[in-house]
Enzyme design. Sequence first.
Site, PDB file in Angstrom:
ATOM      1  N   TYR A   1      24.984  41.567  42.904  1.00 47.02           N
ATOM      2  CA  TYR A   1      25.026  40.706  41.892  1.00 47.02           C
ATOM      3  C   TYR A   1      23.879  39.662  42.134  1.00 47.02           C
ATOM      4  O   TYR A   1      23.739  39.228  43.107  1.00 47.02           O
ATOM      5  CB  TYR A   1      26.415  39.953  42.054  1.00 47.02           C
ATOM      6  CG  TYR A   1      26.961  39.085  41.007  1.00 47.02           C
ATOM      7  CD1 TYR A   1      27.206  39.398  39.830  1.00 47.02           C
ATOM      8  CD2 TYR A   1      26.726  37.795  41.282  1.00 47.02           C
ATOM      9  CE1 TYR A   1      27.330  38.706  38.706  1.00 47.02           C
ATOM     10  CE2 TYR A   1      27.028  36.709  40.173  1.00 47.02           C
ATOM     11  CZ  TYR A   1      27.298  37.306  38.925  1.00 47.02           C
ATOM     12  OH  TYR A   1      27.747  36.232  38.136  1.00 47.02           O
TER      13      TYR A   1
ATOM     14  N   LYS B   1      37.018  36.947  37.092  1.00 43.14           N
ATOM     15  CA  LYS B   1      37.108  38.503  36.356  1.00 43.14           C
ATOM     16  C   LYS B   1      38.306  39.061  36.320  1.00 43.14           C
ATOM     17  O   LYS B   1      39.298  38.703  35.834  1.00 43.14           O
ATOM     18  CB  LYS B   1      35.970  39.138  37.137  1.00 43.14           C
ATOM     19  CG  LYS B   1      34.639  38.510  37.600  1.00 43.14           C
ATOM     20  CD  LYS B   1      33.811  38.260  36.471  1.00 43.14           C
ATOM     21  CE  LYS B   1      32.604  37.338  36.695  1.00 43.14           C
ATOM     22  NZ  LYS B   1      31.752  37.849  37.727  1.00 43.14           N
TER      23      LYS B   1
ATOM     24  N   ASP C   1      32.192  42.005  48.536  1.00 45.50           N
ATOM     25  CA  ASP C   1      32.528  41.473  47.253  1.00 45.50           C
ATOM     26  C   ASP C   1      33.367  42.685  46.625  1.00 45.50           C
ATOM     27  O   ASP C   1      32.607  43.851  46.177  1.00 45.50           O
ATOM     28  CB  ASP C   1      31.232  41.091  46.814  1.00 45.50           C
ATOM     29  CG  ASP C   1      31.423  40.671  45.219  1.00 45.50           C
ATOM     30  OD1 ASP C   1      32.681  40.873  44.616  1.00 45.50           O
ATOM     31  OD2 ASP C   1      30.663  39.796  44.880  1.00 45.50           O
TER      32      ASP C   1
ATOM     33  N   ARG D   1      41.853  18.370  49.191  1.00 39.80           N
ATOM     34  CA  ARG D   1      40.333  18.960  50.103  1.00 39.80           C
ATOM     35  C   ARG D   1      40.824  20.100  51.071  1.00 39.80           C
ATOM     36  O   ARG D   1      40.086  21.005  51.290  1.00 39.80           O
ATOM     37  CB  ARG D   1      39.552  18.077  50.257  1.00 39.80           C
ATOM     38  CG  ARG D   1      37.950  18.743  50.963  1.00 39.80           C
ATOM     39  CD  ARG D   1      36.862  18.198  50.563  1.00 39.80           C
ATOM     40  NE  ARG D   1      37.101  16.641  50.932  1.00 39.80           N
ATOM     41  CZ  ARG D   1      37.102  16.073  52.493  1.00 39.80           C
ATOM     42  NH1 ARG D   1      37.072  16.593  53.157  1.00 39.80           N
ATOM     43  NH2 ARG D   1      37.105  14.583  52.293  1.00 39.80           N
TER      44      ARG D   1
HETATM   45  C1  PLP Z   1      30.906  37.322  38.575  1.00 40.88           C
HETATM   46  C2  PLP Z   1      30.560  37.722  40.052  1.00 40.88           C
HETATM   47  C3  PLP Z   1      30.375  37.036  41.028  1.00 40.88           C
HETATM   48  C4  PLP Z   1      30.097  35.356  41.009  1.00 40.88           C
HETATM   49  O1  PLP Z   1      31.352  34.893  40.358  1.00 40.88           O
HETATM   50  P1  PLP Z   1      31.527  33.610  39.832  1.00 40.88           P
HETATM   51  O2  PLP Z   1      33.081  33.256  39.530  1.00 40.88           O
HETATM   52  O3  PLP Z   1      30.581  33.601  38.407  1.00 40.88           O
HETATM   53  O4  PLP Z   1      30.927  32.486  40.632  1.00 40.88           O
HETATM   54  C5  PLP Z   1      29.914  37.573  42.091  1.00 40.88           C
HETATM   55  N1  PLP Z   1      30.131  38.668  42.410  1.00 40.88           N
HETATM   56  C6  PLP Z   1      30.398  39.787  41.410  1.00 40.88           C
HETATM   57  C7  PLP Z   1      30.359  41.038  41.753  1.00 40.88           C
HETATM   58  C8  PLP Z   1      30.741  39.123  39.875  1.00 40.88           C
HETATM   59  O5  PLP Z   1      30.822  40.007  39.049  1.00 40.88           O
END
Ligand code: PLP
Length: 400
Positions: A115, A213, A188, A61
């Site tokens: 998002y 992604k 992000d 952890r």
């Molecule tokens: C998919 C996504 C998230 C969330 O990510 P997870 O891995 O699904 O929790 C956050 N921000 C953006 C821009 C995303 O495309």
Amino acid sequence: MEKEIALRIHTRAVHAGDRKKAGPHIPVTTPIHAASSFFYESMEQLDRVFGQQEKGFSYSRYENPSTAALEELVTVLEGGQGALACASGMAAIQMAVVTALADRPKSVVAANALYGATVSLLLNVLEPTGVSVRFVDVCNLDALRTGVVEARPGCIVIETVSNPLLRVAPVDRVAEIAREAGAALVVDNTFATPLIARPLELGAHFTVHSLTKYLAGHGDVLGGVVVTDEAHLESLRTLSRAIGPVLGPFESYLAMRGIKTFPLRMERQCANACRVASWLQAHPRVEHVYFPAVAEHPDAATIRRLFPANLYGAVVSFELKQAGREEIFRFMDALQLVVRATSLGDVHSMMLYPVMSSHREVSPKHRERMGIRDSLVRLSVGIEAPEDIIHDLDQALARQ
Ligand SMILES: *Cc1c(COP(=O)(O)O)cnc(C)c1O
């Protein structure tokens, strides 16, 4: 580490984090260390590791060798000082915001095009704990300045490239405003990736990714990561020890394996997206194409200033002429190659219908205000031969 910073991203992607000495041998790639805890020859040494006087692993952890290797890799790619890998992108965003607010006013100014789950996190998780949340158009710097003066935020949350209309934030200018206001900037960077933008180098305090992604890129692992600067690293890791949002060693391995080819994939995906976008622009059934390379993009000046030449990301959104849910469903059902699924950034092309998925919870009126119409689809362009992607779209459009 300093040597690695000077290397190109393609080189860093295949070297950083790996090849740590593990006894007499050095594994060429980091193994999956599926151990929950670690011990040492002596209690004295274990005591020093627990007390963080000596570097080492004690409990997963806190830190795991497979995850630490991934964190080092992403830190190098984003030009940060350290990272925390989390079980999902959402966990990473939460960790960034909670760390940012730890010793700042409990107020967040966020981009109004975020998002969907990030909006939920802010409104349904953080606001009930006493954090005030205000949304502004961060591509309009005057609106942002006004919002910041009024809300006095401890944290500003933006995306480099917004979803699904692909607005591009002037991250460097937003960072100046954040710094003047004493707020931390969380960016992000999932859509842009470090191939196109490295927000920490533009003045942000935290860069967040959904590893799920482009970085991992193969549709086989869920994960997230926060990369940060020297000033916030210790509090980020301390909070993580208490909360435990960490990514496991198997997922860390998969993410790291994916990242080695990420710059190659992303370049190909960006090139494919450019071809698909210009083909769509010329198609008689297509009403409008949203893509950072199109000449009339509202953030063209920001894109020219911040993006490298010929890299515009690999998501293309477009509207079909006089289409509603029924026509879009018929079009998407006719796709034979492009995968009809949520998510993005995988090696295969994928399409989703924002009204049904990412923006399902948003009311129709609010959606209209955001510019997300019933005729809009979002395409994540993969690494396939571009002719084949275009051929699939063409035959599906003919049936729409
Ligand atoms: C998919 C996504 C998230 C969330 O990510 P997870 O891995 O699904 O929790 C956050 N921000 C953006 C821009 C995303 O495309």
